[in-house]
Design an enzyme around this catalytic site. Sequence first.
Site, PDB file in Angstrom:
ATOM      1  N   TYR A 266      76.827 -42.463   2.000  1.00 28.39           N
ATOM      2  CA  TYR A 266      75.409 -42.688   2.190  1.00 28.39           C
ATOM      3  C   TYR A 266      74.859 -43.991   1.192  1.00 28.39           C
ATOM      4  CZ  TYR A 266      70.271 -41.753   2.588  1.00 28.39           C
ATOM      5  OH  TYR A 266      68.839 -41.729   2.761  1.00 28.39           O
TER       6      TYR A 266
ATOM      7  N   THR B  49      61.535 -32.482   3.873  1.00 33.05           N
ATOM      8  CA  THR B  49      61.690 -32.442   5.418  1.00 33.05           C
ATOM      9  C   THR B  49      62.891 -31.183   5.720  1.00 33.05           C
ATOM     10  OG1 THR B  49      63.982 -33.809   5.445  1.00 33.05           O
ATOM     11  CG2 THR B  49      61.690 -34.753   5.608  1.00 33.05           C
TER      12      THR B  49
END
Length: 243
Positions: A151, A186
Amino acid sequence: MNGLAGRTAIVTGGARGIGEVYVRALHAEGARVVIADVLAGEGKALADELEGSRFCELDVSDEAAWDAAVAATLDAFGAVDVLVNNAGIANAAPIEHFTLAKWNAVIAVNLTGTFLGCRAVVPAMKAAGRGSIVNVSSVEGLRGSERLHGYTASKFGVRGLTKSLAVELGPDGVRVNSVHPGFVRTGMTTRIDPARLQIPLGRPGAPGDLAGAVVFLAGDASAYVTGAEIVVDGGMTAGIPHT
């Protein structure tokens, strides 16, 4: 609120989550939005809700699918004025257990997907003499982070790609900038305690906190901004020099 009236925007990963927030914000500013996602049910429902919007099924790592998505957008609206490369995934493991499959998966979506999207829209933007590409990177595109090796590498790559494209495409009137979100609450981050992140503003970000930066970069208010990094992190990286 019609700062993007008459403009057409493609938002990847736009069917839900932060991408949906970008879609709604751009639509509220008057843009015609193409919701590009692998989530057909949610994407179609959102497009039906937002008048003038379209859904396009898109795997961002698929070169042919990108060509088809841009062709469909041009056929429907005649232009691609804005691209928001938002689609992304994350995986994590200590380096000795970080498999090639994990690496390839995150690079394919986050970095190759961004590259393919930029490449696909550039001919139409060059022909129009204008365009805005907004690449969503991360604070992990500014610093290292344990276990998030693929990532982090992908988000540094997005940052670098943004710079090289800004230099190349500036003479054609096409602007390319990156947005670097910090910790955002989230469904994917519910297990993380924001208190340990020492965020100067004292709270985690919300998806809506990011929308203003995307709308700004998409429109004429940022007409002289290209190659920039807009960090939206509540101050998380304020003490880290950006190199």
